[in-house]
Write an enzyme that holds these catalytic residues in place. Structure first.
Site, PDB file in Angstrom:
ATOM      1  N   ARG A 288     -23.490 -65.347  89.750  1.00 58.44           N
ATOM      2  CA  ARG A 288     -23.245 -64.348  90.801  1.00 58.44           C
ATOM      3  C   ARG A 288     -24.567 -63.822  91.362  1.00 58.44           C
ATOM      4  NH1 ARG A 288     -17.645 -61.213  89.240  1.00 58.44           N
ATOM      5  NH2 ARG A 288     -16.686 -63.040  88.231  1.00 58.44           N
TER       6      ARG A 288
ATOM      7  N   ARG B 144     -25.190 -56.685  83.878  1.00 56.65           N
ATOM      8  CA  ARG B 144     -25.002 -57.330  85.190  1.00 56.65           C
ATOM      9  C   ARG B 144     -26.123 -58.349  85.387  1.00 56.65           C
ATOM     10  NH1 ARG B 144     -21.728 -55.493  89.123  1.00 56.65           N
ATOM     11  NH2 ARG B 144     -21.537 -53.486  88.036  1.00 56.65           N
TER      12      ARG B 144
ATOM     13  N   SER C 209     -10.766 -57.966  83.702  1.00 51.69           N
ATOM     14  CA  SER C 209     -10.072 -57.664  84.942  1.00 51.69           C
ATOM     15  C   SER C 209      -8.843 -58.563  85.038  1.00 51.69           C
ATOM     16  CB  SER C 209     -11.031 -57.940  86.095  1.00 51.69           C
ATOM     17  OG  SER C 209     -10.551 -57.387  87.265  1.00 51.69           O
TER      18      SER C 209
ATOM     19  N   ARG D  22     -21.999 -59.433  78.807  1.00 48.52           N
ATOM     20  CA  ARG D  22     -21.584 -58.041  78.993  1.00 48.52           C
ATOM     21  C   ARG D  22     -20.904 -57.484  77.734  1.00 48.52           C
ATOM     22  NH1 ARG D  22     -18.638 -55.477  84.239  1.00 48.52           N
ATOM     23  NH2 ARG D  22     -20.550 -56.241  85.203  1.00 48.52           N
TER      24      ARG D  22
END
Ligand SMILES: Nc1ncnc2c1ncn2[C@@H]1O[C@H](COS(=O)(=O)NC(=O)[C@@H](N)CO)[C@@H](O)[C@H]1O
Length: 421
Positions: A258, A273, A348, A386
């Site tokens: 990302r 992150r 998520s 994470r």
């Protein structure tokens, strides 16, 4: 992507979804583009029918009638040659608009513009109470010689990471544990690529809109996916599955990349992150009637993994503004990070009904034998590094070692503790 017939029949429902998701889209523009396509398609089909009927008359016509018929056929062909490209253009314009129509949010979703409007549903697990001054994960890693931020920054710049020694083994142990946990619950393990074609990112709904989040390979059409949801979602693209082939339920392991464009300044310290991470992803293609049950199941799987890792967490329901275009229902799991005294998102969980399947061309033959779009869902199984942030911080001990929960010990040679006191 919404079914255009649904939009025609329920414009107000779609208008409300556009408003509640704070999407910039004029539904009247979509409906006008739809009418333009229908009119043009009607004209083209009429002309094609005329040309076909006319062509049938030619061989049976008399010598004197034939030239006129052939001339008419040519005239119809000229008109079609002009109209057919216009129709294709209009259909592409309509599709580009349809790709931006949001899915209808579940009635239970809190309405609001951002994650500030997310609703906490429940908390699980005991928050840690330290009888010593706890370290944050960065200091803990440094103390144990498990990181090398300066050297890896020289190699990879910011938002990079490198784990040394037992921390490297801990990452692989947690990823393998999560894969096994999901496999034992009927999810087929996949070890997938992160190299994908652009259309796979349109299929999931990352495009249009998320282009700046994705790394591209220079001179190639291939890109680096930010989640194995992308390659897995397109594995069966374009196929018509049998009802008995469903559900397809996967535990997909892959690297994830990302750019984190737009996150400047956020979480710049440590492992929360980074540009490249590893994730075990839960991904399901199912019948419409099984969607909600699968949502509960993949949410419970993730909670089971966190409970086995003995990490305190909470479950929140995402607001209409936070859930994004394609989601019908979304819940995040946030795990406690002692150094921040906050819950931070680690999972998520999303249900997209047929919105993703329609973009991807994921269909199955129902009991009536007619092809229909499947429903798709995804949830994080575990994402590292994470998860190491709450893991290291919650399980740190006064002597700087880290306790290993019983469920994970078999993956670390039976060790109950890692690190040097
Ligand atoms: N830049 C990043 N660095 C480290 N971990 C990340 C990063 N971005 C996301 N993650 C992890 O990946 C998880 C899932 O990312 S997500 O975008 O929220 N959702 C997805 O990718 C879905 N496919 C479900 O996994 C996050 O909850 C987080 O734990």
């Amino acid at each position: 992507m919404q079914d255009i017939r649904f939009i025609r029949e329920h414009p107000d429902t779609v208008r409300k979804a556009i408003a509640d998701k704070f999407v910039t889209l004029d539904l009247d523009e979509v409906l006008a583009a739809d009418r333009a396509v229908l009119e043009l398609r009607q004209q083209v089909e009429t002309l094609q029918a005329e040309r076909n009927a006319n062509a049938k008359l030619v061989p049976k016509a008399s010598a004197e009638d034939r030239p006129a018929l052939i001339g008419k056929g040519k005239e119809l062909g000229v008109q079609l040659a002009e109209l057919e490209p216009q129709l294709r253009e209009q259909e592409e314009a309509l599709r580009a608009l349809l790709l931006r129509v949001p899915n209808v949010p579940h009635e239970s979703a809190p309405v609001g513009p951002s994650d500030d409007d997310n609703a906490e549903l429940r908390r699980e697990g005991q928050l840690p109470s330290f009888d010593f001054e706890p370290l944050d994960h960065v200091d803990l890693l440094a103390l144990q010689g498990w990181s090398d931020p300066e050297r890896v920054a020289r190699v990879s710049g910011s938002r990079s990471y490198l784990l040394r020694g037992e921390a490297a083994r801990l990452e692989l142990a947690i990823l393998t544990f999560a894969l096994d946990f999901l496999a034992e619950r009927g999810m087929e393990p996949l070890s997938t690529t992160a190299l994908v074609r652009p259309e796979t990112l349109t299929a999931t709904g990352h495009f249009p809109g998320g282009e700046d989040q994705v790394y591209r390979l220079e001179g190639e059409e291939l890109m680096l996916a930010g989640t194995s949801e992308v390659p897995i979602n397109s594995l069966y693209a374009g196929e018509i599955l049998g009802e008995s082939d469903l559900p397809l339920a996967f535990a997909g392991f892959s690297a994830a990349f990302r750019s984190e464009a737009g996150s400047a300044g956020r979480d710049v310290r440590g492992l929360i992150r980074v540009h490249e991470f590893r994730k075990v992803e839960q991904y399901v293609i199912c019948r419409p009637e099984d969607g909600m049950a699968w949502f509960e199941r993949i949410l419970a799987n993730a909670e089971g993994i966190l409970q086995a890792l003995e990490l305190p967490y909470r479950v929140v329901q995402n607001s209409t503004g936070d859930m994004g275009l394609g989601k019908h229902l979304m819940m995040d799991i946030e795990t406690w990070v002692p150094s921040e005294e906050k819950y931070r998102e680690t999972h998520s969980c999303s249900y997209l009904t047929d919105w993703q399947a329609r973009r991807t061309g994921l269909r199955f033959k129902g009991a009536d034998g007619k092809p229909q779009f499947a429903h798709t869902l995804n949830n994080t199984g575990i994402a590292s590094p994470r998860i190491l942030v709450p893991f290291l911080e919650n399980h740190q001990q006064a002597d700087g070692t880290v306790r290993i929960p019983a469920a994970l010990q078999p993956y670390l040679g039976g060790k109950a503790v890692i690190g040097q006191p």
